[in-house]
Design a protein around this motif. Structure first.
Motif, mmCIF file in Angstrom:
data_model
loop_
_atom_site.group_PDB
_atom_site.id
_atom_site.type_symbol
_atom_site.label_atom_id
_atom_site.label_comp_id
_atom_site.label_asym_id
_atom_site.label_seq_id
_atom_site.Cartn_x
_atom_site.Cartn_y
_atom_site.Cartn_z
ATOM 1 N N GLY A 370 14.195 -4.998 -6.474
ATOM 2 C CA GLY A 370 12.857 -5.494 -6.143
ATOM 3 C C GLY A 370 12.798 -6.343 -4.885
ATOM 4 N N PHE A 371 13.815 -6.246 -4.028
ATOM 5 C CA PHE A 371 13.808 -7.045 -2.797
ATOM 6 C C PHE A 371 13.554 -6.168 -1.570
ATOM 7 C CE2 PHE A 371 16.498 -9.503 -5.747
ATOM 8 C CZ PHE A 371 15.759 -10.671 -5.780
ATOM 9 N N GLY A 372 12.973 -6.791 -0.539
ATOM 10 C CA GLY A 372 12.754 -6.081 0.733
ATOM 11 C C GLY A 372 11.598 -5.105 0.662
ATOM 12 N N ILE A 373 10.639 -5.375 -0.210
ATOM 13 C CA ILE A 373 9.526 -4.439 -0.366
ATOM 14 C C ILE A 373 8.287 -4.973 0.354
ATOM 15 C CG2 ILE A 373 7.962 -3.439 -2.104
ATOM 16 C CD1 ILE A 373 10.681 -3.277 -3.793
ATOM 17 N N ASP A 374 7.699 -4.109 1.174
ATOM 18 C CA ASP A 374 6.527 -4.506 1.968
ATOM 19 C C ASP A 374 5.417 -5.030 1.069
ATOM 20 O OD1 ASP A 374 7.732 -3.763 4.240
ATOM 21 O OD2 ASP A 374 6.714 -1.818 4.438
ATOM 22 N N GLY A 375 4.774 -6.087 1.514
ATOM 23 C CA GLY A 375 3.620 -6.608 0.789
ATOM 24 C C GLY A 375 3.969 -7.628 -0.275
ATOM 25 N N VAL A 376 5.263 -7.828 -0.539
ATOM 26 C CA VAL A 376 5.646 -8.818 -1.558
ATOM 27 C C VAL A 376 6.011 -10.120 -0.846
ATOM 28 C CG1 VAL A 376 7.294 -9.387 -3.403
ATOM 29 C CG2 VAL A 376 6.485 -7.028 -3.115
ATOM 30 N N ASP A 377 5.429 -11.228 -1.318
ATOM 31 C CA ASP A 377 5.699 -12.534 -0.709
ATOM 32 C C ASP A 377 6.891 -13.171 -1.424
ATOM 33 O OD1 ASP A 377 5.806 -15.046 0.309
ATOM 34 O OD2 ASP A 377 3.724 -15.590 -0.187
ATOM 35 N N TYR A 378 8.054 -13.079 -0.781
ATOM 36 C CA TYR A 378 9.278 -13.570 -1.426
ATOM 37 C C TYR A 378 9.420 -15.081 -1.355
ATOM 38 C CZ TYR A 378 10.499 -8.724 -1.993
ATOM 39 O OH TYR A 378 10.484 -7.400 -2.385
ATOM 40 N N GLU A 379 8.508 -15.745 -0.622
ATOM 41 C CA GLU A 379 8.538 -17.218 -0.575
ATOM 42 C C GLU A 379 7.627 -17.793 -1.662
ATOM 43 O OE1 GLU A 379 10.772 -18.536 1.235
ATOM 44 O OE2 GLU A 379 11.200 -16.603 2.184
ATOM 45 N N ALA A 380 6.819 -16.933 -2.275
ATOM 46 C CA ALA A 380 5.866 -17.423 -3.286
ATOM 47 C C ALA A 380 6.565 -17.640 -4.621
ATOM 48 C CB ALA A 380 4.732 -16.413 -3.451
ATOM 49 N N ASP A 381 5.993 -18.538 -5.400
ATOM 50 C CA ASP A 381 6.512 -18.810 -6.727
ATOM 51 C C ASP A 381 6.279 -17.570 -7.605
ATOM 52 O OD1 ASP A 381 7.733 -20.572 -8.394
ATOM 53 O OD2 ASP A 381 5.844 -21.378 -9.192
ATOM 54 N N ALA A 382 7.342 -17.050 -8.216
ATOM 55 C CA ALA A 382 7.178 -15.859 -9.066
ATOM 56 C C ALA A 382 7.451 -16.240 -10.517
ATOM 57 C CB ALA A 382 8.153 -14.774 -8.624
ATOM 58 N N ASP A 383 6.681 -15.655 -11.421
ATOM 59 C CA ASP A 383 6.910 -15.901 -12.847
ATOM 60 C C ASP A 383 7.944 -14.882 -13.337
ATOM 61 O OD1 ASP A 383 6.884 -16.470 -15.476
ATOM 62 O OD2 ASP A 383 4.810 -15.828 -15.855
ATOM 63 N N ALA A 384 9.157 -15.390 -13.635
ATOM 64 C CA ALA A 384 10.241 -14.470 -14.029
ATOM 65 C C ALA A 384 10.086 -13.979 -15.469
ATOM 66 C CB ALA A 384 11.587 -15.170 -13.869
ATOM 67 N N ALA A 385 9.337 -14.727 -16.285
ATOM 68 C CA ALA A 385 9.250 -14.410 -17.726
ATOM 69 C C ALA A 385 8.191 -13.344 -17.993
ATOM 70 C CB ALA A 385 8.958 -15.678 -18.509
ATOM 71 N N VAL A 386 8.482 -12.142 -17.549
ATOM 72 C CA VAL A 386 7.533 -11.036 -17.737
ATOM 73 C C VAL A 386 7.856 -10.338 -19.061
ATOM 74 C CG1 VAL A 386 6.806 -8.802 -16.797
ATOM 75 C CG2 VAL A 386 7.335 -10.701 -15.250
ATOM 76 N N ALA A 387 6.826 -10.000 -19.832
ATOM 77 C CA ALA A 387 7.058 -9.321 -21.112
ATOM 78 C C ALA A 387 6.866 -7.811 -20.949
ATOM 79 C CB ALA A 387 6.085 -9.849 -22.153
ATOM 80 N N ILE A 388 7.633 -7.046 -21.714
ATOM 81 C CA ILE A 388 7.351 -5.603 -21.817
ATOM 82 C C ILE A 388 6.361 -5.467 -22.972
ATOM 83 C CG2 ILE A 388 8.299 -3.332 -22.383
ATOM 84 C CD1 ILE A 388 10.930 -4.196 -21.083
#
Ligand code: NAD
Length: 393
Positions: A370-388
Motif C-alpha cells: 500500500g505504499f507509493g500509490i498516487d493520491g494517498v497522503d502518506y503524511e496524514a494520520d491513518a487509522d490502522a484499526a480497519v475491520a473486515i
C-alpha cells in the motif's frame, strides 16, 4: 498513526490501509472497464484471496460476472502499534466495495490447510450460497501444519546439483553471482507437501463430500514455468516438483469426475512470494523492461481478468497441448525472450538502469503493502484499526 514502510528482508512489516484500499479500487475499476465473457462463475471460493493472484481472481470473478465470493485468507488485524497485514486491508477494502456494489462477499481468516477452516467454509456455503461453481486455489505458503501436527517447510532450492547464476541484491541494487544448493529428498518432499496438490484435493474432496459443488464446477490452481535461465531454480527445482504434483493432481481430480480441474501457468510478477526466490527478481526486472517496451506488460489483475474472461470462461477452456492454461503466453513470446536473453547475458551492477526496470520492480514491491500509490497522503494520520466487515473481532 503515520505509517511508513519498514522493509525486513523480502517483506515489509507495515502496510498502509489507504494505499491498499486505493490499489483494490484501481483493480476493481480495471475489471469493470473490460469486456466480459457471456458465461462466468456465479459463486466462487477463493483460497488465498488476500493478495497477488488470489485477490485479482476474486476481483475478476466479482466484477466480471457479479459473482458472490467467499475468500480464505491468513492475515493479521492491527494490534497496538502494529499495522494489519496488507492482505487484511485489501480484504477489508474489497468487502466494502463489493457490498456497496450489491455483491455478496464473505471472508474466513485462518489456516487453509486445516480441517477446521475447511469445515467453517463448508458451513458458510451451505448456509449462504447452497453450492459453488468455481474454486480458485491460490496459496503461496512457506509452511504447512498437517492434521497430525507435523510441520512441513517448503524450500526454494535446485534438484540434483547446485546452480550458479546472476541475482540481484535488492537492498543495495547490485548484481552478483549466487549459488543455489540442491535440496535434500526430505526438503523436496516437504515442498511438495506444502505447495503440491494434496491440500487442493483435500479441499475439493471435502466440498464434494458435503455436496456443495455444482455438477459443472471448475477449479483452478496457479503455476509457473518460465525461461531456461530460471529452470534450475524454479521449473526443475524443489518448487517445480511441487508444481508437477499440482498438475498431476488436476488431472487426477478431473479423471475422478468430481470437478474440472485446471492449472493456469501465470506470468512472473512481483508478489510477496516471488521476491523470496533467488535469481527470479533479476529476471522479473529485465522482463518488466522488455514487456513494457513492447506494450504487453500485465500485472496480477490484467492476467486474472484475461484468464476469467478469455481462457477459463467465454466458451471452451483454452489450453495448450498438455492441457494447461497459458497466461504466460505474452511473457514466453519468442521476441520477448530473445531480448531478455540478450540483456541477461550482459547485465551487471553498472548497467542495471539501462538493462532492467528496477524502479518498476521496487514500485510494485512497495505497492504490495500500500505504499507509493498516487493520491494517498502518506503524511496524514491513518487509522490502522480497519475491520473486515464479515469477520468478527
Ligand atoms: P501471494 O503471496 O501474493 O499470495 C498468497 C496468498 O496465500 C495470500 O493471500 C496469503 O495470505 C495466502 N496464504 C498463505 N498461506 C496461507 C494459509 N496457510 N492459509 C490461507 N491463506 C494462506 O502469492 P502469489 O504470487 O499470488 O501466488 C499465488 C499462486 O500463484 C502460487 O501458487 C504461486 O506459485 C503462483 N504463481 C505466482 C507467480 C508469481 O510470479 N508471483 C507466477 C506464477 C504462479
Amino acid at each position: 498513526m503515520i505509517i511508513k514502510p519498514k522493509v525486513r528482508g523480502f517483506i515489509c512489516t507495515t502496510a498502509h490501509p489507504e494505499g491498499c484500499r486505493a490499489e483494490v479500487k484501481r483493480e476493481i475499476e480495471y475489471v469493470k472497464a473490460q469486456d466480459h465473457a457471456a458465461d462466468g462463475p456465479k459463486k466462487v471460493l477463493v483460497i488465498g484471496a488476500s493478495m497477488g493472484y488470489g485477490l485479482a481472481s476474486r476481483i475478476s470473478a466479482a466484477y466480471s460476472f457479479g459473482a458472490a465470493t467467499l475468500g480464505v485468507i491468513f492475515d493479521k488485524p492491527a494490534s497496538g502499534a502494529r499495522t494489519a497485514t496488507s492482505g487484511w486491508y485489501n480484504t477489508a477494502a474489497f468487502e466494502e466495495f463489493a457490498k456497496a456494489d450489491g455483491l455478496y462477499a464473505r471472508t474466513v481468516n485462518g489456516d487453509a490447510y486445516s480441517k477446521e477452516i475447511k469445515d467453517q467454509v463448508i458451513d458458510i456455503i451451505k448456509n449462504d450460497l447452497g453450492k459453488i461453481d468455481c474454486v480458485v486455489y491460490s496459496l503461496a505458503a512457506p509452511r504447512r501444519t498437517d492434521t497430525d501436527g507435523t510441520m512441513y517447510t517448503s524450500v526454494l532450492k535446485t534438484v540434483g546439483s547446485s546452480y550458479t547464476n546472476k541475482t540481484i541484491n535488492l537492498k543495495d541494487n547490485t548484481v552478483g553471482d549466487i549459488t543455489v544448493e540442491p535440496a535434500s529428498q526430505e526438503e523436496i518432499d516437504a515442498t511438495v507437501k506444502v505447495m503440491g496438490g494434496e491440500d487442493w484435493k483435500l479441499w475439493i474432496d471435502a466440498l464434494k463430500a458435503a455436496d456443495v459443488l455444482t455438477d459443472d464446477a471448475v477449479t483452478v490452481a496457479y503455476s509457473y514455468i518460465g525461461p531456461v535461465i530460471t529452470h534450475p531454480m524454479y521449473a526443475d527445482g524443489s518448487i517445480g516438483k511441487a508444481k508437477d504434483h499440482l498438475f498431476a493432481t488436476a488431472k487426477e481430480m478431473t479423471a475422478q469426475g468430481n470437478v474440472r480441474a485446471y492449472i493456469s501457468v501465470n506470468k512472473a510478477l512481483v508478489t510477496q512470494s516471488s521476491a523470496a526466490i533467488p535469481i527470479v527478481p533479476l529476471y522479473i526486472s529485465i522482463l518488466y523492461k522488455v514487456m513494457k517496451a513492447h506494450g504487453v506488460h500485465e500485472g496480477c489483475i490484467e492476467q486474472m481478468c484475461r484468464l476469467f474472461n478469455t481462457k477459463l470462461y467465454g466458451g471452451e477452456v483454452k489450453t495448450d497441448a498438455e492441457g494447461r492454461i497459458r497466461m504466460d503466453d505474452l511473457e514466453m513470446q519468442e521476441d520477448i525472450q530473445n531480448e531478455v536473453d540478450t540483456l541477461w547475458s550482459s547485465i551487471c551492477t553498472e548497467n542495471l538502469d539501462t538493462h532492467a526496470d528496477l524502479s518498476g520492480y521496487h514500485e510494485d514491491f512497495y505497492k504490495l503493502f500500500g505504499f507509493g500509490i498516487d493520491g494517498v497522503d502518506y503524511e496524514a494520520d491513518a487509522d490502522a484499526a480497519v475491520a473486515i466487515p464479515s469477520i468478527e473481532q
